[in-house]
Design an enzyme around this catalytic site. Sequence first.
Site, PDB file in Angstrom:
ATOM      1  N   HIS A   1       0.822  -1.220   0.000  1.00 49.17           N
ATOM      2  CA  HIS A   1       0.000   0.000   0.000  1.00 49.17           C
ATOM      3  C   HIS A   1       0.850   1.261   0.000  1.00 49.17           C
ATOM      4  O   HIS A   1       0.432   2.295   0.504  1.00 49.17           O
ATOM      5  CB  HIS A   1      -0.975   0.021   1.198  1.00 49.17           C
ATOM      6  N   ARG A   2       2.076   1.159  -0.502  1.00 47.74           N
ATOM      7  CA  ARG A   2       3.004   2.304  -0.558  1.00 47.74           C
ATOM      8  C   ARG A   2       3.336   2.864   0.822  1.00 47.74           C
ATOM      9  O   ARG A   2       3.735   4.015   0.966  1.00 47.74           O
ATOM     10  CB  ARG A   2       2.466   3.422  -1.460  1.00 47.74           C
ATOM     11  N   LEU A   3       3.179   2.035   1.841  1.00 53.10           N
ATOM     12  CA  LEU A   3       3.543   2.472   3.195  1.00 53.10           C
ATOM     13  C   LEU A   3       5.021   2.112   3.422  1.00 53.10           C
ATOM     14  O   LEU A   3       5.377   1.378   4.350  1.00 53.10           O
ATOM     15  CB  LEU A   3       2.637   1.796   4.244  1.00 53.10           C
TER      16      LEU A   3
END
Length: 192
Positions: A170-172
């Site tokens: 999640h692009r975290l």
Amino acid sequence: MSDDPIALFDAWFAEAKASEPNDPDAMALATATPDGMPSVRMVLLKDHGPQGFTFYTNADSRKGGELRADPRAALLFHWKSLRRQIRIEGPVEEVGPDEADAYFATRSRDSQLGAHASDQSRPLASRSTFEERYEEVKRRFEGHAVPRPERWTGFRVTPERIEFWTDRPHRLHERRLFVREGQGWTEGLLYP
Ligand SMILES: Cc1cc2nc3c(=O)[nH]c(=O)nc-3n(C[C@H](O)[C@H](O)[C@H](O)COP(=O)(O)O)c2cc1C
């Protein structure tokens, strides 16, 4: 050891060597002109440690000229299979002649001859001009060891900032930044 960015680099580099299909030692090298125009190209990491990260090239190349005018650089490793990147920034110095000689001696004879034949980054009229120069250099050194061209040398980037980036769902993504402070390092996180 994870609070030592050089040890952490070593650990990631070892994993990259074990998993990347080719050139785990390839890194992008960014330099800039005195008025701030950036340029970037790939080079190979040939040596590293707390004192810095070393690559070899022609000091009269475009990158060499830019480093002479502004001896600072940024390096970037991207290991695609591992989904990781490392960014390194800092001042640059030329390695000494003995160190450059020692590395040059480990290169294949063909690469040594190529270093003599290539006027790196200069305009080339035709491929055959280069091939003729290569053949001329080959004849010149026939039966002799090939000496290091004087302007072919190593440059060492002394890290002042090292950032370790790890892909997360999640692009975290995770970003760990080390900044040199005196003899040690301060460590912090960055938003992705
Ligand atoms: C994977 C890879 C590794 C490279 N390694 C080097 C290197 O170690 N030294 C070098 O001078 N050029 C290397 N090159 C070529 C450079 O990217 C570049 O074309 C050349 O150094 C001239 O750059 P300049 O005109 O900006 O000085 C490499 C290219 C690739 C794609």
